[in-house]
Design a protein around this motif. Sequence first.
Motif, PDB file in Angstrom:
ATOM      1  N   LYS A   1      24.622 -22.508 -19.087  1.00  0.00           N
ATOM      2  CA  LYS A   1      25.602 -22.803 -20.136  1.00  0.00           C
ATOM      3  C   LYS A   1      25.090 -23.857 -21.118  1.00  0.00           C
ATOM      4  O   LYS A   1      25.251 -23.718 -22.327  1.00  0.00           O
ATOM      5  N   GLU A   2      24.478 -24.917 -20.597  1.00  0.00           N
ATOM      6  CA  GLU A   2      23.980 -26.009 -21.453  1.00  0.00           C
ATOM      7  C   GLU A   2      22.458 -26.028 -21.423  1.00  0.00           C
ATOM      8  O   GLU A   2      21.836 -26.761 -20.665  1.00  0.00           O
ATOM      9  N   VAL A   3      21.852 -25.211 -22.275  1.00  0.00           N
ATOM     10  CA  VAL A   3      20.401 -25.081 -22.363  1.00  0.00           C
ATOM     11  C   VAL A   3      19.829 -26.256 -23.140  1.00  0.00           C
ATOM     12  O   VAL A   3      20.313 -26.583 -24.227  1.00  0.00           O
ATOM     13  N   GLY A   4      18.799 -26.890 -22.581  1.00  0.00           N
ATOM     14  CA  GLY A   4      18.140 -27.966 -23.304  1.00  0.00           C
ATOM     15  C   GLY A   4      17.392 -28.930 -22.401  1.00  0.00           C
ATOM     16  O   GLY A   4      17.328 -28.755 -21.178  1.00  0.00           O
ATOM     17  N   VAL A   5      16.852 -29.961 -23.023  1.00  0.00           N
ATOM     18  CA  VAL A   5      16.122 -31.012 -22.315  1.00  0.00           C
ATOM     19  C   VAL A   5      17.131 -31.892 -21.583  1.00  0.00           C
ATOM     20  O   VAL A   5      18.103 -32.355 -22.180  1.00  0.00           O
ATOM     21  N   VAL A   6      16.878 -32.128 -20.288  1.00  0.00           N
ATOM     22  CA  VAL A   6      17.834 -32.879 -19.464  1.00  0.00           C
ATOM     23  C   VAL A   6      17.222 -34.065 -18.725  1.00  0.00           C
ATOM     24  O   VAL A   6      17.949 -34.853 -18.128  1.00  0.00           O
ATOM     25  N   GLY A   7      15.896 -34.186 -18.730  1.00  0.00           N
ATOM     26  CA  GLY A   7      15.301 -35.281 -17.985  1.00  0.00           C
ATOM     27  C   GLY A   7      13.808 -35.379 -18.187  1.00  0.00           C
ATOM     28  O   GLY A   7      13.203 -34.597 -18.928  1.00  0.00           O
ATOM     29  N   ILE A   8      13.229 -36.374 -17.496  1.00  0.00           N
ATOM     30  CA  ILE A   8      11.795 -36.651 -17.589  1.00  0.00           C
ATOM     31  C   ILE A   8      11.223 -36.762 -16.187  1.00  0.00           C
ATOM     32  O   ILE A   8      11.820 -37.365 -15.292  1.00  0.00           O
ATOM     33  N   ALA A   9      10.027 -36.189 -16.034  1.00  0.00           N
ATOM     34  CA  ALA A   9       9.258 -36.303 -14.802  1.00  0.00           C
ATOM     35  C   ALA A   9       7.831 -36.702 -15.177  1.00  0.00           C
ATOM     36  O   ALA A   9       7.453 -36.671 -16.348  1.00  0.00           O
ATOM     37  N   THR A  10       7.058 -37.064 -14.161  1.00  0.00           N
ATOM     38  CA  THR A  10       5.652 -37.409 -14.344  1.00  0.00           C
ATOM     39  C   THR A  10       4.810 -36.573 -13.391  1.00  0.00           C
ATOM     40  O   THR A  10       5.185 -36.387 -12.229  1.00  0.00           O
ATOM     41  N   VAL A  11       3.677 -36.090 -13.866  1.00  0.00           N
ATOM     42  CA  VAL A  11       2.760 -35.337 -13.009  1.00  0.00           C
ATOM     43  C   VAL A  11       2.097 -36.313 -12.041  1.00  0.00           C
ATOM     44  O   VAL A  11       1.536 -37.328 -12.461  1.00  0.00           O
ATOM     45  N   VAL A  12       2.187 -35.999 -10.744  1.00  0.00           N
ATOM     46  CA  VAL A  12       1.610 -36.876  -9.721  1.00  0.00           C
ATOM     47  C   VAL A  12       0.491 -36.201  -8.921  1.00  0.00           C
ATOM     48  O   VAL A  12      -0.203 -36.862  -8.155  1.00  0.00           O
ATOM     49  N   LYS A  13       0.322 -34.890  -9.088  1.00  0.00           N
ATOM     50  CA  LYS A  13      -0.785 -34.185  -8.444  1.00  0.00           C
ATOM     51  C   LYS A  13      -1.201 -33.037  -9.345  1.00  0.00           C
ATOM     52  O   LYS A  13      -0.372 -32.252  -9.790  1.00  0.00           O
ATOM     53  N   GLU A  14      -2.502 -32.963  -9.600  1.00  0.00           N
ATOM     54  CA  GLU A  14      -3.029 -31.909 -10.472  1.00  0.00           C
ATOM     55  C   GLU A  14      -3.098 -30.567  -9.745  1.00  0.00           C
ATOM     56  O   GLU A  14      -2.835 -30.472  -8.543  1.00  0.00           O
ATOM     57  N   ALA A  15      -3.495 -29.558 -10.469  1.00  0.00           N
ATOM     58  CA  ALA A  15      -3.483 -28.164 -10.033  1.00  0.00           C
ATOM     59  C   ALA A  15      -4.101 -27.936  -8.658  1.00  0.00           C
ATOM     60  O   ALA A  15      -5.184 -28.431  -8.366  1.00  0.00           O
ATOM     61  N   TYR A  16      -3.358 -27.176  -7.851  1.00  0.00           N
ATOM     62  CA  TYR A  16      -3.837 -26.707  -6.545  1.00  0.00           C
ATOM     63  C   TYR A  16      -3.175 -25.364  -6.278  1.00  0.00           C
ATOM     64  O   TYR A  16      -2.178 -25.020  -6.921  1.00  0.00           O
ATOM     65  N   PRO A  17      -3.739 -24.563  -5.357  1.00  0.00           N
ATOM     66  CA  PRO A  17      -3.197 -23.219  -5.156  1.00  0.00           C
ATOM     67  C   PRO A  17      -1.717 -23.229  -4.774  1.00  0.00           C
ATOM     68  O   PRO A  17      -1.273 -24.013  -3.934  1.00  0.00           O
ATOM     69  N   ASP A  18      -0.973 -22.350  -5.411  1.00  0.00           N
ATOM     70  CA  ASP A  18       0.449 -22.149  -5.117  1.00  0.00           C
ATOM     71  C   ASP A  18       0.525 -21.355  -3.818  1.00  0.00           C
ATOM     72  O   ASP A  18       0.192 -20.171  -3.783  1.00  0.00           O
ATOM     73  N   HIS A  19       0.930 -22.015  -2.736  1.00  0.00           N
ATOM     74  CA  HIS A  19       0.926 -21.362  -1.424  1.00  0.00           C
ATOM     75  C   HIS A  19       1.932 -20.219  -1.323  1.00  0.00           C
ATOM     76  O   HIS A  19       1.796 -19.354  -0.464  1.00  0.00           O
ATOM     77  N   PHE A  20       2.897 -20.166  -2.203  1.00  0.00           N
ATOM     78  CA  PHE A  20       3.889 -19.078  -2.170  1.00  0.00           C
ATOM     79  C   PHE A  20       3.259 -17.719  -2.502  1.00  0.00           C
ATOM     80  O   PHE A  20       3.779 -16.692  -2.089  1.00  0.00           O
ATOM     81  N   GLN A  21       2.147 -17.721  -3.209  1.00  0.00           N
ATOM     82  CA  GLN A  21       1.501 -16.457  -3.554  1.00  0.00           C
ATOM     83  C   GLN A  21       0.983 -15.712  -2.313  1.00  0.00           C
ATOM     84  O   GLN A  21       0.800 -14.503  -2.349  1.00  0.00           O
TER      85      GLN A  21
ATOM     86  N   SER B   1       8.030 -14.472   0.164  1.00  0.00           N
ATOM     87  CA  SER B   1       8.361 -15.242  -1.041  1.00  0.00           C
ATOM     88  C   SER B   1       8.533 -14.330  -2.253  1.00  0.00           C
ATOM     89  O   SER B   1       7.779 -13.358  -2.419  1.00  0.00           O
ATOM     90  N   PRO B   2       9.482 -14.656  -3.129  1.00  0.00           N
ATOM     91  CA  PRO B   2       9.589 -13.893  -4.389  1.00  0.00           C
ATOM     92  C   PRO B   2       8.361 -14.105  -5.277  1.00  0.00           C
ATOM     93  O   PRO B   2       8.152 -13.361  -6.229  1.00  0.00           O
ATOM     94  N   TYR B   3       7.553 -15.115  -4.964  1.00  0.00           N
ATOM     95  CA  TYR B   3       6.342 -15.411  -5.753  1.00  0.00           C
ATOM     96  C   TYR B   3       5.077 -14.829  -5.113  1.00  0.00           C
ATOM     97  O   TYR B   3       3.974 -15.140  -5.532  1.00  0.00           O
ATOM     98  N   HIS B   4       5.242 -13.987  -4.092  1.00  0.00           N
ATOM     99  CA  HIS B   4       4.096 -13.384  -3.408  1.00  0.00           C
ATOM    100  C   HIS B   4       3.273 -12.548  -4.381  1.00  0.00           C
ATOM    101  O   HIS B   4       3.823 -11.840  -5.232  1.00  0.00           O
ATOM    102  N   ASP B   5       1.949 -12.639  -4.255  1.00  0.00           N
ATOM    103  CA  ASP B   5       1.036 -11.831  -5.057  1.00  0.00           C
ATOM    104  C   ASP B   5       0.012 -11.214  -4.112  1.00  0.00           C
ATOM    105  O   ASP B   5      -0.912 -11.897  -3.677  1.00  0.00           O
TER     106      ASP B   5
END
Length: 152
Positions: free
Chosen positions: A56-76, A81-85
Motif C-alpha cells: 500500500k505504501e511504496v517507497g523508501v522506509v529505512g537505512i541499512a549498512t552492508v556488513v558482509k560482501e558477496a558470498y554464495p546464496d545457499h538457498f539456490q 526453497s523458492p530460490y532453488h536453482d
Amino acid sequence: MAKWLFKTEPDTFSIDTLKQQKVSCWEGVRNYQARNMMRDAIKVGDEVFIYHSSCKEVGVVGIATVVKEAYPDHFQFDPQSPYHDPKSTPDNPRWIMVDIAYQRHLRLVSLKRMKANQALAEMPLVKRGNRLSIMPVTEAEWAEILQMTGQF
C-alpha cells in the motif's frame, strides 16, 4: 563508500524484520544485472535504502549498512526453497547474497513523491521500465531523499 537501494516486499521481509534481526542476508536476487552489482560493486560499509514495494505504501522506509560482501546464496542449493536453482552447483554457484545491518527507520518517502521531485529525475527507480531489485543511488539522490524525510 557507495549508496544503494534494495527493494523488498514487506509481506516477505520488511524494515521491521531487519530491525528485529539486526543483521540479515539479502537473499533471493535472481536477476543477473542485480547479482553482478552485488558481486562486483557492493562493499562492506556501503549504505542501503530499504524500499518497500508491492504494498500500500511504496517507497523508501529505512537505512541499512552492508556488513558482509558477496558470498554464495545457499538457498539456490535447497530444493525446498523458492530460490532453488537446479543449474547452480556449490562448485559453480550462479547466485550470491550480501549481509546488511539495520541502521534506522525513515519516514516514508513515497515513489509518487520521488517521481515528482526533479532532483531525482535521473534516478533509475523513477524511470519507466526499471524493475531491478538493487540499484545504485548517487550521493545527490541520497541527500535529496534524506531531506525529503524531513528528519535531517
